[in-house]
Design an enzyme around this catalytic site. Structure first.
Site, PDB file in Angstrom:
ATOM      1  N   HIS A   1     -15.375  19.669   5.036  1.00 53.87           N
ATOM      2  CA  HIS A   1     -15.970  18.260   4.759  1.00 53.87           C
ATOM      3  C   HIS A   1     -16.162  18.027   3.313  1.00 53.87           C
ATOM      4  CE1 HIS A   1     -17.159  18.394   9.092  1.00 53.87           C
ATOM      5  NE2 HIS A   1     -17.094  19.719   8.867  1.00 53.87           N
TER       6      HIS A   1
ATOM      7  N   SER B   1      -4.223   7.169 -21.038  1.00 56.27           N
ATOM      8  CA  SER B   1      -4.800   5.864 -20.751  1.00 56.27           C
ATOM      9  C   SER B   1      -4.339   5.115 -21.995  1.00 56.27           C
ATOM     10  CB  SER B   1      -6.093   5.726 -20.645  1.00 56.27           C
ATOM     11  OG  SER B   1      -6.739   4.502 -20.629  1.00 56.27           O
TER      12      SER B   1
ATOM     13  N   LYS C   1      -8.857  10.014 -22.054  1.00 58.07           N
ATOM     14  CA  LYS C   1      -8.315  10.347 -20.668  1.00 58.07           C
ATOM     15  C   LYS C   1      -6.997  11.268 -20.530  1.00 58.07           C
ATOM     16  CE  LYS C   1      -9.243   7.726 -17.383  1.00 58.07           C
ATOM     17  NZ  LYS C   1      -9.704   7.995 -16.056  1.00 58.07           N
TER      18      LYS C   1
ATOM     19  N   GLU D   1      -1.129  11.983  -8.137  1.00 60.95           N
ATOM     20  CA  GLU D   1      -1.468  10.692  -7.594  1.00 60.95           C
ATOM     21  C   GLU D   1      -0.168   9.963  -6.888  1.00 60.95           C
ATOM     22  OE1 GLU D   1      -4.736   8.385  -9.938  1.00 60.95           O
ATOM     23  OE2 GLU D   1      -3.489   9.630 -11.218  1.00 60.95           O
TER      24      GLU D   1
END
Ligand code: ARG
Length: 462
Positions: A159, A280, A286, A293
């Site tokens: 979980h 970024s 970043k 992804e």
């Protein structure tokens, strides 16, 4: 001589409409099968000469022309003509230009229906074997990282809540076993791909003395079709390959998702290598896990191709229908997608830095050893349900600020100082020793078993 610019022009008064051609033509994508199409034609004309349908001279002329066409296609010199609907018509048209009389006999006893099924099976055979080898390569990277991880450990989750600590190697191996099933599945699918449909003709075989067993043999197929109707309309192998690649993609998406979580500031379990992360355009601080992804995102299109193609197949009457031309683009794209994803994820996993101190600090959270405390009481003869209750009450007291869990455990008459030792860093994990468990001794056995499994699957790849 008849005008052969459109291969089926004999029965037609006029040429095809532009709109038909635009929708109908598959050459832009099926030219990827040119090598397979030429191999199929070589086998076909060789067989035709062996059964006496072609003279040796005709066969040699066609084989020579096929060599030329193959060169033209491989080097990009091939010039498509307007009647070239697909790779099959393109090759035949060009062979016939090179050797008009003999070339007119290349399609004897053959249809594009058995031809396309043959080409696609040959293409899929090669491709799935290569992809299975790439999966194995990725497993080797994961295995190397697991071996390097040594005694490192981290919390494992259910979980997405910290559950129990395990070795980092055990966690990485979990992904290896899933990938092992993918390799096995690809190889099993290959058995069903490896059936030659050549000789089925348009749908019903031939009145000519063709020898489908011989062409299957020449093309290196493991077996031959049993039913001509099935041979030209069966695309189960495409659907199966799309499923195998979808499930593989789902596995890669789960690995990707963990790398995304682990590289977040909140987890901090890994640092990504610069070569396998992106920046970024606006926020200078970043470092983004784009590969992970995309590994997560690409699963969507893989599953889309599978469901799309199953929908295409659903309800199709026997035998060949043009709907089946919709088999190639999803298959090609799924193979390309998996290939790119595997290679990028392999590089990412191969270079990621595991921050084992951060992992250990989280895993040493005493609450993660609560199950061990309950099992300690079970060892003293207490029923598990009562033990669960006793430890649960201590956790509750600790959370209420009545003391630290180790202090409360040490002071508890049923648990005491011996049990409190289970809360020492690394102690709880080391306790899990059963087969396939997350402790270091069990992990060492598991590593041995996985190494053996990998050797076996590499052997079956050959
Ligand atoms: N381009 C076709 C395909 O991909 C080849 C078979 C065409 N057969 C036919 N009867 N029109 O399926």
């Amino acid at each position: 001589m008849t005008d052969r610019s459109q291969l089926w022009a004999g029965r037609f008064d006029g040429g095809p409409a532009e709109a038909l051609q635009a929708l109908n033509d598959s050459l832009p994508f099926d030219r990827r099968m040119f090598a397979q199409d030429i191999a199929g034609s070589r086998a076909h004309v060789t067989m035709l000469s062996e059964v006496g349908i072609l003279t040796d001279d005709e066969r040699n002329k066609i084989l020579g022309a096929l060599d030329e066409v193959e060169d033209e296609m491989a080097s990009g010199r091939f010039e498509p003509a307007s009647g070239d609907e697909d790779i099959h018509t393109a090759v035949e048209r060009r062979v016939t230009e090179i050797t008009p009389e003999a070339g007119g006999k290349i399609h004897t006893g053959r249809s594009r229906n058995d031809q396309v099924a043959t080409d696609l099976r040959l293409w899929t055979k090669r491709e799935l074997a290569e992809l299975a080898a790439l999966v194995v390569q990725f497993q080797e990277t994961l295995l190397r990282r697991a071996e390097e991880a040594g005694a490192a450990y981290l919390p494992a989750y259910t979980h997405l809540q910290q559950a129990q600590p395990v070795t980092l190697a055990h966690h990485l191996l979990a992904h290896c076993w899933a990938l092992a099933r993918d390799v096995e599945r690809l190889l099993q699918t290959l058995d069903r791909v490896d059936v030659s449909p050549l000789g089925a003709g348009a749908l019903a075989g031939s009145s000519l003395p063709l020898d489908p067993v011989r062409t299957a043999d020449l093309l290196g197929f493991g077996s031959v079709f049993d039913n001509s109707l099935d041979a030209v309309s069966d695309r189960d192998f495409v659907a199966e390959a799309l499923f195998d690649l979808s499930l593989l993609g789902v596995h890669l998406s789960r690995i990707g998702e963990e790398l995304i979580l682990w590289s977040s500031t909140e987890f901090g379990f890994v640092a990504l290598d610069d070569a396998f992360s992106t920046g970024s355009s606006m926020m200078p601080q970043k470092k983004n896990p784009d590969i992970a992804e995309l590994a997560r995102g690409k699963a969507g299109r893989l599953i889309g191709h599978l469901t799309g193609f199953l929908t295409t197949l659903k309800g199709l009457p026997l035998t060949y229908n043009k709907d089946l031309q919709e088999d190639k683009e999803p298959l090609f794209d799924s193979c390309d997608t998996i290939r790119l994803t595997l290679l990028a994820l392999d590089g990412m996993v191969g270079t990621v830095v595991f921050k084992t101190d951060v992992m250990a600090a989280q895993a040493d959270n005493p609450f993660a050893a609560a199950t061990d405390l309950a099992e300690f009481l079970v060892g003293k003869g207490m029923p598990f349900r009562d033990a669960h209750h006793v430890v649960g009450a201590l956790v509750r007291s600790a959370l209420a600020g009545e003391g630290s869990l180790p202090d409360l455990v040490a002071a508890d008459p049923q648990l005491g100082p011996e049990a409190a030792q289970l809360l020492e860093p690394g102690a709880s994990m080391a306790n899990r020793t059963t087969r396939g468990a997350g402790g270091p001794a069990a992990t060492a056995d598991e590593l041995d078993r996985f190494r053996a499994a990998l050797v076996a699957s590499k052997q079956s790849l050959r």
